[in-house]
Design an enzyme around this catalytic site. Structure first.
Site, PDB file in Angstrom:
ATOM      1  N   LYS A 162      -3.042  -5.419   5.184  1.00 27.66           N
ATOM      2  CA  LYS A 162      -1.703  -5.654   4.624  1.00 27.66           C
ATOM      3  C   LYS A 162      -0.662  -5.471   5.730  1.00 27.66           C
ATOM      4  O   LYS A 162      -0.892  -4.754   6.697  1.00 27.66           O
ATOM      5  CB  LYS A 162      -1.411  -4.648   3.504  1.00 27.66           C
ATOM      6  CG  LYS A 162      -2.347  -4.713   2.317  1.00 27.66           C
ATOM      7  CD  LYS A 162      -1.842  -5.696   1.310  1.00 27.66           C
ATOM      8  CE  LYS A 162      -2.633  -5.583   0.010  1.00 27.66           C
ATOM      9  NZ  LYS A 162      -1.984  -6.265  -1.070  1.00 27.66           N
ATOM     10  N   PRO A 218       0.824  -1.206   0.000  1.00 25.08           N
ATOM     11  CA  PRO A 218       0.000   0.000   0.000  1.00 25.08           C
ATOM     12  C   PRO A 218       0.859   1.257   0.000  1.00 25.08           C
ATOM     13  O   PRO A 218       1.879   1.333   0.698  1.00 25.08           O
ATOM     14  CB  PRO A 218      -0.800  -0.106   1.288  1.00 25.08           C
ATOM     15  CG  PRO A 218      -0.788  -1.538   1.638  1.00 25.08           C
ATOM     16  CD  PRO A 218       0.521  -2.067   1.129  1.00 25.08           C
ATOM     17  N   ILE A 244      -1.981  -3.336  -4.257  1.00 29.08           N
ATOM     18  CA  ILE A 244      -2.192  -4.539  -5.063  1.00 29.08           C
ATOM     19  C   ILE A 244      -3.357  -5.267  -4.400  1.00 29.08           C
ATOM     20  O   ILE A 244      -3.212  -5.854  -3.332  1.00 29.08           O
ATOM     21  CB  ILE A 244      -0.932  -5.426  -5.100  1.00 29.08           C
ATOM     22  CG1 ILE A 244       0.227  -4.680  -5.745  1.00 29.08           C
ATOM     23  CG2 ILE A 244      -1.224  -6.731  -5.841  1.00 29.08           C
ATOM     24  CD1 ILE A 244       1.566  -5.378  -5.622  1.00 29.08           C
TER      25      ILE A 244
END
Length: 115
Positions: free
Chosen positions: A33, A2, A65
């Site tokens: 994440k 991120p 992602i």
């Protein structure tokens, strides 16, 4: 991976160390994440106008992602707007946040792409 970037007209020296310590915790928790991959970039002192006013405002981009998209962006926005309001004292109606899903093959780290 991120990546949260904030362009703001607030002076760079007004970006508190408290914000820089808190932001890397909020972003990965919102996205699920690991913090070790999170990058936060604050560009203060930018000449900006929002809604015809030079009052404090940011334009933000959240790249990841996966973990962004129509089903989850409202939840992310709620957490990120709270961070900006609490730590930078920027009202929610003075900011845009763009969420971008990055292809793993388009982002590299440590010498190679993620996919």
């Amino acid at each position: 991976m991120p990546y949260f970037t904030i362009d703001t007209n607030k002076p760079q020296d007004s970006i508190s160390s408290a914000f820089l310590k808190k932001a890397p915790n909020v972003v990965p928790k919102a996205l699920g994440k690991p913090e070790s991959y999170v990058s936060i970039h604050v560009n203060g002192g930018q000449p900006m106008v929002f809604g015809g006013s030079e009052d404090p405002c940011p334009v933000c981009v959240l790249k990841s992602i996966g973990c962004v998209g129509p089903k989850v962006n409202n939840s992310h926005a709620e957490k990120l707007y709270k961070l900006l309001a609490d730590e930078l004292k920027i009202p929610k109606n003075r900011c845009y946040i763009e969420s971008v899903d990055i292809e793993a093959s388009s982002m590299a780290f440590n010498g190679s792409t993620f996919g």
